[in-house]
Design a protein around this motif. Sequence first.
Motif, PDB file in Angstrom:
ATOM      1  N   PHE A 118       4.900  58.377 -90.790  1.00 24.59           N
ATOM      2  CA  PHE A 118       5.537  59.060 -89.659  1.00 24.59           C
ATOM      3  C   PHE A 118       4.664  60.161 -89.064  1.00 24.59           C
ATOM      4  O   PHE A 118       5.105  60.880 -88.171  1.00 24.59           O
ATOM      5  CB  PHE A 118       6.859  59.690 -90.138  1.00 24.59           C
ATOM      6  CG  PHE A 118       6.674  60.500 -91.387  1.00 24.59           C
ATOM      7  CD1 PHE A 118       6.225  61.805 -91.320  1.00 24.59           C
ATOM      8  CD2 PHE A 118       6.895  59.932 -92.634  1.00 24.59           C
ATOM      9  CE1 PHE A 118       6.001  62.540 -92.467  1.00 24.59           C
ATOM     10  CE2 PHE A 118       6.682  60.665 -93.798  1.00 24.59           C
ATOM     11  CZ  PHE A 118       6.229  61.976 -93.705  1.00 24.59           C
ATOM     12  N   CYS A 119       3.436  60.338 -89.550  1.00 22.09           N
ATOM     13  CA  CYS A 119       2.636  61.507 -89.173  1.00 22.09           C
ATOM     14  C   CYS A 119       1.404  61.110 -88.360  1.00 22.09           C
ATOM     15  O   CYS A 119       0.672  60.186 -88.738  1.00 22.09           O
ATOM     16  CB  CYS A 119       2.210  62.246 -90.442  1.00 22.09           C
ATOM     17  SG  CYS A 119       1.072  63.602 -90.125  1.00 22.09           S
ATOM     18  N   ILE A 162      -4.055  60.448 -96.345  1.00 21.12           N
ATOM     19  CA  ILE A 162      -2.787  60.039 -96.973  1.00 21.12           C
ATOM     20  C   ILE A 162      -2.006  59.097 -96.063  1.00 21.12           C
ATOM     21  O   ILE A 162      -1.253  58.238 -96.522  1.00 21.12           O
ATOM     22  CB  ILE A 162      -1.945  61.286 -97.353  1.00 21.12           C
ATOM     23  CG1 ILE A 162      -2.749  62.205 -98.280  1.00 21.12           C
ATOM     24  CG2 ILE A 162      -0.640  60.890 -98.028  1.00 21.12           C
ATOM     25  CD1 ILE A 162      -3.150  61.590 -99.592  1.00 21.12           C
ATOM     26  N   LYS A 163      -2.202  59.237 -94.765  1.00 21.30           N
ATOM     27  CA  LYS A 163      -1.631  58.303 -93.783  1.00 21.30           C
ATOM     28  C   LYS A 163      -0.121  58.114 -93.904  1.00 21.30           C
ATOM     29  O   LYS A 163       0.369  56.965 -93.924  1.00 21.30           O
ATOM     30  CB  LYS A 163      -2.326  56.948 -93.875  1.00 21.30           C
ATOM     31  CG  LYS A 163      -3.799  57.004 -93.502  1.00 21.30           C
ATOM     32  CD  LYS A 163      -4.374  55.609 -93.382  1.00 21.30           C
ATOM     33  CE  LYS A 163      -5.709  55.634 -92.686  1.00 21.30           C
ATOM     34  NZ  LYS A 163      -6.173  54.384 -92.210  1.00 21.30           N
ATOM     35  N   CYS A 164       0.606  59.216 -94.017  1.00 19.95           N
ATOM     36  CA  CYS A 164       2.066  59.084 -94.043  1.00 19.95           C
ATOM     37  C   CYS A 164       2.506  58.329 -92.781  1.00 19.95           C
ATOM     38  O   CYS A 164       1.996  58.591 -91.682  1.00 19.95           O
ATOM     39  CB  CYS A 164       2.732  60.458 -94.096  1.00 19.95           C
ATOM     40  SG  CYS A 164       2.334  61.362 -95.600  1.00 19.95           S
ATOM     41  N   GLY A 217      -0.899  72.127 -92.227  1.00 21.65           N
ATOM     42  CA  GLY A 217      -1.410  71.507 -91.005  1.00 21.65           C
ATOM     43  C   GLY A 217      -2.030  70.154 -91.312  1.00 21.65           C
ATOM     44  O   GLY A 217      -1.558  69.423 -92.186  1.00 21.65           O
ATOM     45  N   MET A 218      -3.095  69.829 -90.608  1.00 19.65           N
ATOM     46  CA  MET A 218      -3.726  68.523 -90.822  1.00 19.65           C
ATOM     47  C   MET A 218      -4.380  68.475 -92.205  1.00 19.65           C
ATOM     48  O   MET A 218      -5.051  69.413 -92.618  1.00 19.65           O
ATOM     49  CB  MET A 218      -4.797  68.302 -89.752  1.00 19.65           C
ATOM     50  CG  MET A 218      -4.235  68.168 -88.359  1.00 19.65           C
ATOM     51  SD  MET A 218      -5.525  68.221 -87.103  1.00 19.65           S
ATOM     52  CE  MET A 218      -6.412  66.720 -87.465  1.00 19.65           C
ATOM     53  N   GLY A 219      -4.183  67.348 -92.890  1.00 21.94           N
ATOM     54  CA  GLY A 219      -4.883  67.126 -94.153  1.00 21.94           C
ATOM     55  C   GLY A 219      -4.038  67.383 -95.378  1.00 21.94           C
ATOM     56  O   GLY A 219      -2.974  67.972 -95.316  1.00 21.94           O
ATOM     57  N   CYS A 261      -6.575  62.935 -91.984  1.00 20.01           N
ATOM     58  CA  CYS A 261      -5.922  62.957 -93.301  1.00 20.01           C
ATOM     59  C   CYS A 261      -5.947  61.561 -93.903  1.00 20.01           C
ATOM     60  O   CYS A 261      -5.622  60.587 -93.221  1.00 20.01           O
ATOM     61  CB  CYS A 261      -4.477  63.441 -93.173  1.00 20.01           C
ATOM     62  SG  CYS A 261      -3.650  63.568 -94.777  1.00 20.01           S
ATOM     63  N   SER A 291      -1.255  62.977 -87.847  1.00 18.81           N
ATOM     64  CA  SER A 291      -2.517  63.506 -88.401  1.00 18.81           C
ATOM     65  C   SER A 291      -3.290  62.442 -89.190  1.00 18.81           C
ATOM     66  O   SER A 291      -4.517  62.474 -89.237  1.00 18.81           O
ATOM     67  CB  SER A 291      -2.246  64.689 -89.329  1.00 18.81           C
ATOM     68  OG  SER A 291      -1.517  65.684 -88.685  1.00 18.81           O
ATOM     69  N   GLY A 292      -2.547  61.523 -89.828  1.00 16.19           N
ATOM     70  CA  GLY A 292      -3.223  60.553 -90.679  1.00 16.19           C
ATOM     71  C   GLY A 292      -3.543  59.232 -89.987  1.00 16.19           C
ATOM     72  O   GLY A 292      -4.140  58.344 -90.600  1.00 16.19           O
ATOM     73  N   ALA A 305       1.482  66.379-100.536  1.00 14.83           N
ATOM     74  CA  ALA A 305       2.224  65.113-100.602  1.00 14.83           C
ATOM     75  C   ALA A 305       1.874  64.353-101.869  1.00 14.83           C
ATOM     76  O   ALA A 305       2.484  63.325-102.165  1.00 14.83           O
ATOM     77  CB  ALA A 305       1.919  64.259 -99.371  1.00 14.83           C
TER      78      ALA A 305
HETATM   79  S1  SF4 Z   1      -1.067  65.648 -92.812  1.00 12.40           S
HETATM   80 FE1  SF4 Z   1       0.549  65.663 -94.387  1.00 12.40          FE
HETATM   81  S2  SF4 Z   1       2.220  64.443 -93.509  1.00 12.40           S
HETATM   82 FE2  SF4 Z   1       0.365  64.004 -92.301  1.00 12.40          FE
HETATM   83  S3  SF4 Z   1      -0.539  62.151 -93.220  1.00 12.40           S
HETATM   84 FE3  SF4 Z   1      -1.487  63.940 -94.214  1.00 12.40          FE
HETATM   85  S4  SF4 Z   1      -0.238  64.344 -96.033  1.00 12.40           S
HETATM   86 FE4  SF4 Z   1       0.965  63.018 -94.699  1.00 12.40          FE
END
Ligand code: SF4
Length: 356
Positions: free
Chosen positions: A121-122, A117-119, A173-175, A115, A124-125, A209
Amino acid sequence: MLKSLSFTDYTLAELTGIFREKNFPAYRAEQAAGWVYKKLVFSPGKMTDLPPDVKAFLSDNLHVTGSIIERVFESKLDSTVKFLVKLADGNYIETVFMAESGGKSAVCISTQAGCPIKCAFCVSGRNGLKRNLTVGEIAEQILHVNAHCRDNASSHNVKESQSRPVRNIVIMGMGEPLLNTDNLLKALEIITAKWGLGMGLNRITLSTAICPREQLDKLVKSKLVPNLAVSLHAADDNLRKKLVPHCKADIAEIVRNAKWYRSATGKELTFEYVLLRDVNSSAKDAGNLARLLKRCNVKVNLIVFNAVKDSEFSPPPEKDVLKFQDVLIRAGIMTFIRQSRGQDISAACGQLTSSE
Ligand code: SF4
Protein backbone atom coordinates in the motif's frame (compact mmCIF):
# COMPACT_ATOMS: atom_id res chain seq x y z
CA MET A 1 40.98 13.08 1.05
CA LEU A 2 38.00 14.81 2.65
CA LYS A 3 36.73 16.60 -0.41
CA SER A 4 33.01 16.21 -1.11
CA LEU A 5 32.36 14.71 2.34
CA SER A 6 29.85 16.34 4.57
CA PHE A 7 30.55 17.97 7.93
CA THR A 8 27.37 16.31 9.18
CA ASP A 9 28.78 12.82 8.55
CA TYR A 10 31.10 13.21 11.52
CA THR A 11 30.74 13.08 15.27
CA LEU A 12 32.53 15.73 17.32
CA ALA A 13 35.28 13.24 18.25
CA GLU A 14 35.93 12.60 14.54
CA LEU A 15 35.82 16.29 13.66
CA THR A 16 38.24 17.03 16.46
CA GLY A 17 40.62 14.39 15.05
CA ILE A 18 40.36 15.94 11.57
CA PHE A 19 41.01 19.43 12.91
CA ARG A 20 43.99 18.23 14.97
CA GLU A 21 45.47 16.54 11.89
CA LYS A 22 45.45 19.96 10.24
CA ASN A 23 47.06 21.52 13.32
CA PHE A 24 43.95 23.46 14.28
CA PRO A 25 43.15 23.58 18.01
CA ALA A 26 40.59 20.94 18.98
CA TYR A 27 38.12 23.54 20.31
CA ARG A 28 37.70 24.91 16.78
CA ALA A 29 35.78 21.73 15.86
CA GLU A 30 33.27 22.33 18.65
CA GLN A 31 33.00 25.99 17.64
CA ALA A 32 32.20 24.98 14.05
CA ALA A 33 29.67 22.38 15.28
CA GLY A 34 28.01 25.13 17.33
CA TRP A 35 27.54 27.23 14.21
CA VAL A 36 26.03 24.34 12.26
CA TYR A 37 23.80 22.69 14.85
CA LYS A 38 22.89 25.53 17.23
CA LYS A 39 22.94 28.59 15.01
CA LEU A 40 22.03 26.81 11.76
CA VAL A 41 24.74 28.64 9.86
CA PHE A 42 25.96 26.46 7.01
CA SER A 43 28.32 28.82 5.23
CA PRO A 44 31.85 28.78 6.74
CA GLY A 45 32.30 32.41 5.63
CA LYS A 46 29.59 33.44 8.11
CA MET A 47 31.12 31.65 11.11
CA THR A 48 32.46 34.90 12.44
CA ASP A 49 34.58 33.67 15.34
CA LEU A 50 36.54 31.17 13.25
CA PRO A 51 39.91 32.35 11.91
CA PRO A 52 40.32 32.63 8.11
CA ASP A 53 42.45 29.46 7.79
CA VAL A 54 39.76 27.33 9.51
CA LYS A 55 37.01 28.86 7.36
CA ALA A 56 39.06 28.17 4.24
CA PHE A 57 39.67 24.57 5.36
CA LEU A 58 35.94 24.02 5.90
CA SER A 59 35.02 25.62 2.56
CA ASP A 60 37.56 23.59 0.63
CA ASN A 61 37.15 20.22 2.29
CA LEU A 62 33.90 19.69 4.13
CA HIS A 63 30.49 20.59 2.73
CA VAL A 64 28.37 21.63 5.66
CA THR A 65 25.29 20.21 3.97
CA GLY A 66 25.58 17.80 1.07
CA SER A 67 21.83 17.85 0.45
CA ILE A 68 19.59 20.76 -0.55
CA ILE A 69 15.89 21.50 -0.37
CA GLU A 70 14.68 21.35 -3.96
CA ARG A 71 11.00 22.12 -3.34
CA VAL A 72 8.70 22.92 -0.46
CA PHE A 73 5.02 21.88 -0.45
CA GLU A 74 2.67 23.49 2.05
CA SER A 75 -0.63 21.85 2.95
CA LYS A 76 -3.79 23.90 2.70
CA LEU A 77 -5.61 21.48 5.02
CA ASP A 78 -3.27 21.80 8.00
CA SER A 79 0.16 23.18 8.84
CA THR A 80 2.10 20.28 7.33
CA VAL A 81 5.08 21.13 5.15
CA LYS A 82 6.77 18.59 2.90
CA PHE A 83 10.34 19.03 1.68
CA LEU A 84 11.67 17.43 -1.46
CA VAL A 85 15.37 17.04 -0.67
CA LYS A 86 17.94 16.55 -3.40
CA LEU A 87 20.95 14.46 -2.41
CA ALA A 88 24.46 15.11 -3.69
CA ASP A 89 24.23 12.22 -6.19
CA GLY A 90 20.92 13.41 -7.68
CA ASN A 91 18.65 11.04 -5.74
CA TYR A 92 15.64 12.52 -3.95
CA ILE A 93 14.02 11.91 -0.61
CA GLU A 94 11.15 13.52 1.25
CA THR A 95 10.95 14.93 4.77
CA VAL A 96 7.75 16.09 6.42
CA PHE A 97 7.33 18.74 9.11
CA MET A 98 4.11 18.73 11.12
CA ALA A 99 3.97 22.06 12.91
CA GLU A 100 1.81 22.35 15.99
CA SER A 101 1.74 24.70 18.91
CA GLY A 102 2.41 23.45 22.45
CA GLY A 103 5.70 21.73 21.70
CA LYS A 104 4.23 18.86 19.70
CA SER A 105 5.81 19.76 16.37
CA ALA A 106 7.44 16.78 14.74
CA VAL A 107 9.57 16.03 11.75
CA CYS A 108 9.25 12.74 9.88
CA ILE A 109 12.63 11.79 8.45
CA SER A 110 13.71 9.26 5.83
CA THR A 111 16.56 6.78 6.20
CA GLN A 112 16.74 5.35 2.68
CA ALA A 113 16.16 6.62 -0.84
CA GLY A 114 13.35 4.26 -1.89
CA CYS A 115 12.58 1.19 0.21
CA PRO A 116 13.25 -2.54 -0.30
CA ILE A 117 10.32 -3.71 1.86
CA LYS A 118 7.77 -2.82 -0.83
CA CYS A 119 4.67 -2.75 1.36
CA ALA A 120 1.75 -3.24 -1.01
CA PHE A 121 0.00 0.00 0.00
CA CYS A 122 3.04 2.32 0.13
CA VAL A 123 4.43 4.46 -2.66
CA SER A 124 7.92 4.71 -1.12
CA GLY A 125 8.67 1.08 -1.93
CA ARG A 126 7.21 0.93 -5.44
CA ASN A 127 10.57 1.25 -7.17
CA GLY A 128 12.54 -0.65 -4.55
CA LEU A 129 15.66 0.60 -2.83
CA LYS A 130 17.96 3.12 -4.46
CA ARG A 131 20.42 3.37 -1.59
CA ASN A 132 20.91 3.89 2.13
CA LEU A 133 21.18 7.50 3.29
CA THR A 134 24.48 8.60 4.77
CA VAL A 135 24.79 9.78 8.38
CA GLY A 136 24.81 13.40 7.21
CA GLU A 137 21.81 12.96 4.92
CA ILE A 138 19.77 11.66 7.85
CA ALA A 139 20.82 14.44 10.27
CA GLU A 140 20.60 17.21 7.65
CA GLN A 141 16.86 16.69 7.23
CA ILE A 142 16.38 18.17 10.70
CA LEU A 143 18.78 21.02 10.00
CA HIS A 144 16.91 21.84 6.79
CA VAL A 145 13.54 21.89 8.54
CA ASN A 146 14.83 24.00 11.45
CA ALA A 147 16.49 26.49 9.10
CA HIS A 148 13.44 26.69 6.84
CA CYS A 149 11.10 27.29 9.77
CA ARG A 150 13.41 29.91 11.25
CA ASP A 151 13.40 31.74 7.91
CA ASN A 152 9.62 31.40 7.50
CA ALA A 153 8.48 31.45 11.11
CA SER A 154 5.52 33.76 10.67
CA SER A 155 3.96 31.94 7.73
CA HIS A 156 4.24 28.49 9.33
CA ASN A 157 2.65 29.28 12.65
CA VAL A 158 5.83 28.41 14.47
CA LYS A 159 6.22 31.01 17.14
CA GLU A 160 8.14 29.34 19.90
CA SER A 161 11.81 28.57 19.73
CA GLN A 162 11.88 29.80 16.18
CA SER A 163 15.49 28.93 15.61
CA ARG A 164 14.94 25.23 16.37
CA PRO A 165 11.24 24.38 16.10
CA VAL A 166 11.60 20.62 15.66
CA ARG A 167 10.62 19.09 19.03
CA ASN A 168 9.95 15.47 18.11
CA ILE A 169 11.34 13.17 15.48
CA VAL A 170 9.60 10.22 13.91
CA ILE A 171 11.83 7.98 11.84
CA MET A 172 8.95 6.92 9.64
CA GLY A 173 9.66 8.51 6.26
CA MET A 174 11.02 6.70 3.23
CA GLY A 175 12.90 3.48 3.93
CA GLU A 176 13.26 0.84 6.61
CA PRO A 177 15.50 2.35 9.34
CA LEU A 178 16.71 -1.00 10.64
CA LEU A 179 18.24 -1.81 7.26
CA ASN A 180 20.48 1.23 7.70
CA THR A 181 21.17 0.85 11.40
CA ASP A 182 24.84 1.87 11.52
CA ASN A 183 24.31 5.21 9.77
CA LEU A 184 21.13 5.79 11.74
CA LEU A 185 22.93 5.22 15.04
CA LYS A 186 25.66 7.70 14.18
CA ALA A 187 23.02 10.21 13.08
CA LEU A 188 21.21 9.66 16.40
CA GLU A 189 24.46 10.41 18.21
CA ILE A 190 24.64 13.76 16.37
CA ILE A 191 20.95 14.47 16.87
CA THR A 192 21.04 13.80 20.62
CA ALA A 193 24.53 15.10 21.55
CA LYS A 194 24.84 18.33 23.54
CA TRP A 195 27.30 19.63 20.94
CA GLY A 196 24.85 18.59 18.17
CA LEU A 197 21.10 19.07 17.98
CA GLY A 198 20.68 18.23 21.67
CA MET A 199 17.35 16.42 21.31
CA GLY A 200 16.12 13.91 23.90
CA LEU A 201 15.76 10.25 22.95
CA ASN A 202 12.32 10.21 24.55
CA ARG A 203 11.19 12.55 21.78
CA ILE A 204 12.36 10.23 19.02
CA THR A 205 10.33 7.29 17.68
CA LEU A 206 11.67 4.71 15.26
CA SER A 207 9.17 2.88 13.09
CA THR A 208 10.06 -0.53 11.69
CA ALA A 209 8.19 -3.04 9.54
CA ILE A 210 10.70 -5.86 10.11
CA CYS A 211 11.81 -5.58 13.76
CA PRO A 212 14.95 -7.75 13.58
CA ARG A 213 16.43 -8.74 16.95
CA GLU A 214 20.02 -8.35 15.77
CA GLN A 215 19.50 -4.69 14.78
CA LEU A 216 17.48 -3.90 17.91
CA ASP A 217 20.35 -5.39 19.88
CA LYS A 218 22.73 -2.90 18.21
CA LEU A 219 20.52 -0.05 19.38
CA VAL A 220 20.42 -1.40 22.92
CA LYS A 221 24.21 -1.87 23.05
CA SER A 222 24.76 1.68 21.74
CA LYS A 223 22.39 3.08 24.37
CA LEU A 224 20.86 5.22 21.62
CA VAL A 225 17.38 3.85 22.14
CA PRO A 226 14.37 5.68 20.69
CA ASN A 227 10.75 4.71 21.30
CA LEU A 228 9.65 1.87 19.04
CA ALA A 229 6.70 1.70 16.66
CA VAL A 230 6.14 -1.56 14.82
CA SER A 231 4.20 -1.49 11.56
CA LEU A 232 2.13 -4.67 11.78
CA HIS A 233 -0.84 -4.20 9.39
CA ALA A 234 -2.09 -7.77 9.80
CA ALA A 235 -2.59 -10.28 12.58
CA ASP A 236 -2.13 -13.41 10.48
CA ASP A 237 0.99 -14.37 8.61
CA ASN A 238 -0.61 -15.16 5.24
CA LEU A 239 -2.10 -11.68 4.96
CA ARG A 240 1.01 -9.97 6.30
CA LYS A 241 3.18 -11.72 3.70
CA LYS A 242 0.98 -10.13 1.03
CA LEU A 243 1.02 -6.66 2.59
CA VAL A 244 4.67 -6.59 3.73
CA PRO A 245 6.22 -9.00 1.23
CA HIS A 246 9.90 -8.48 1.98
CA CYS A 247 9.82 -9.06 5.71
CA LYS A 248 11.34 -12.44 6.58
CA ALA A 249 10.14 -12.64 10.19
CA ASP A 250 6.72 -13.99 11.07
CA ILE A 251 4.34 -12.07 13.32
CA ALA A 252 5.17 -14.05 16.48
CA GLU A 253 8.86 -13.25 16.07
CA ILE A 254 8.15 -9.57 15.39
CA VAL A 255 6.03 -9.23 18.53
CA ARG A 256 8.60 -11.16 20.58
CA ASN A 257 11.45 -8.91 19.40
CA ALA A 258 9.47 -5.74 20.04
CA LYS A 259 8.63 -6.83 23.58
CA TRP A 260 12.26 -7.77 24.19
CA TYR A 261 13.34 -4.25 23.10
CA ARG A 262 10.84 -2.67 25.44
CA SER A 263 11.97 -4.73 28.40
CA ALA A 264 15.64 -4.05 27.59
CA THR A 265 15.12 -0.28 27.29
CA GLY A 266 11.93 0.69 29.13
CA LYS A 267 10.89 2.61 26.01
CA GLU A 268 7.35 3.07 24.71
CA LEU A 269 6.09 0.39 22.32
CA THR A 270 3.36 1.07 19.77
CA PHE A 271 1.93 -1.11 17.03
CA GLU A 272 0.77 0.57 13.85
CA TYR A 273 -1.93 -0.83 11.61
CA VAL A 274 -2.96 0.63 8.25
CA LEU A 275 -6.65 -0.02 7.67
CA LEU A 276 -7.44 -1.17 4.11
CA ARG A 277 -10.98 -1.67 2.90
CA ASP A 278 -11.99 -5.34 2.44
CA VAL A 279 -8.43 -6.44 3.21
CA ASN A 280 -7.61 -6.15 6.92
CA SER A 281 -10.30 -3.95 8.47
CA SER A 282 -13.18 -6.30 9.36
CA ALA A 283 -14.38 -7.02 12.89
CA LYS A 284 -12.83 -10.47 12.51
CA ASP A 285 -9.44 -8.88 11.69
CA ALA A 286 -9.83 -6.65 14.75
CA GLY A 287 -10.59 -9.73 16.90
CA ASN A 288 -7.44 -11.45 15.61
CA LEU A 289 -5.36 -8.38 16.41
CA ALA A 290 -6.93 -8.10 19.86
CA ARG A 291 -6.07 -11.74 20.62
CA LEU A 292 -2.50 -11.22 19.42
CA LEU A 293 -1.84 -8.09 21.50
CA LYS A 294 -4.16 -8.62 24.45
CA ARG A 295 -1.59 -9.30 27.12
CA CYS A 296 1.22 -7.23 25.62
CA ASN A 297 0.32 -3.93 27.31
CA VAL A 298 0.94 -1.95 24.12
CA LYS A 299 -0.66 0.97 22.37
CA VAL A 300 -2.13 0.59 18.88
CA ASN A 301 -2.29 3.37 16.31
CA LEU A 302 -4.79 2.82 13.52
CA ILE A 303 -3.99 4.63 10.29
CA VAL A 304 -6.75 4.91 7.73
CA PHE A 305 -5.23 4.23 4.30
CA ASN A 306 -4.27 7.41 2.48
CA ALA A 307 -5.21 7.35 -1.18
CA VAL A 308 -2.28 7.14 -3.58
CA LYS A 309 -2.26 7.14 -7.35
CA ASP A 310 -2.71 3.78 -9.12
CA SER A 311 -3.28 1.88 -5.90
CA GLU A 312 -5.47 -1.21 -5.68
CA PHE A 313 -6.41 -0.22 -2.11
CA SER A 314 -8.97 2.16 -0.66
CA PRO A 315 -9.84 3.34 2.85
CA PRO A 316 -12.60 1.58 4.82
CA PRO A 317 -15.77 3.51 5.72
CA GLU A 318 -15.64 5.41 9.00
CA LYS A 319 -18.08 3.04 10.73
CA ASP A 320 -15.70 0.12 10.09
CA VAL A 321 -12.78 2.12 11.45
CA LEU A 322 -14.69 2.93 14.65
CA LYS A 323 -15.84 -0.67 14.99
CA PHE A 324 -12.26 -1.89 14.60
CA GLN A 325 -11.12 0.50 17.32
CA ASP A 326 -13.98 -0.53 19.57
CA VAL A 327 -13.07 -4.24 19.38
CA LEU A 328 -9.52 -3.44 20.49
CA ILE A 329 -10.58 -1.09 23.27
CA ARG A 330 -13.00 -3.70 24.60
CA ALA A 331 -10.05 -6.10 24.77
CA GLY A 332 -8.27 -3.58 27.00
CA ILE A 333 -5.88 -2.28 24.33
CA MET A 334 -5.26 1.46 24.20
CA THR A 335 -6.14 2.26 20.59
CA PHE A 336 -6.02 5.54 18.73
CA ILE A 337 -7.04 6.54 15.22
CA ARG A 338 -4.15 8.57 13.92
CA GLN A 339 -5.14 11.69 12.06
CA SER A 340 -3.47 11.85 8.67
CA ARG A 341 -1.63 15.07 7.96
CA GLY A 342 -0.81 16.80 4.71
CA GLN A 343 -2.88 14.54 2.46
CA ASP A 344 -3.28 17.27 -0.17
CA ILE A 345 0.51 17.41 -0.64
CA SER A 346 0.99 13.62 -0.45
CA ALA A 347 2.81 13.95 2.86
CA ALA A 348 0.79 11.39 4.83
CA CYS A 349 1.81 7.84 5.73
CA GLY A 350 2.53 5.69 2.71
CA GLN A 351 2.48 8.64 0.33
CA LEU A 352 6.15 9.67 0.42
CA THR A 353 8.14 9.27 -2.70
CA SER A 354 10.71 11.22 -4.65
CA SER A 355 8.20 13.55 -6.28
CA GLU A 356 10.70 14.49 -8.93
S1 SF4 B 1 8.62 3.04 3.66
FE1 SF4 B 1 7.70 1.82 5.32
S2 SF4 B 1 5.59 1.43 4.64
FE2 SF4 B 1 6.76 2.11 2.83
S3 SF4 B 1 7.47 0.22 1.81
FE3 SF4 B 1 9.09 0.89 3.24
S4 SF4 B 1 8.67 -0.20 5.16
FE4 SF4 B 1 6.81 -0.31 3.93
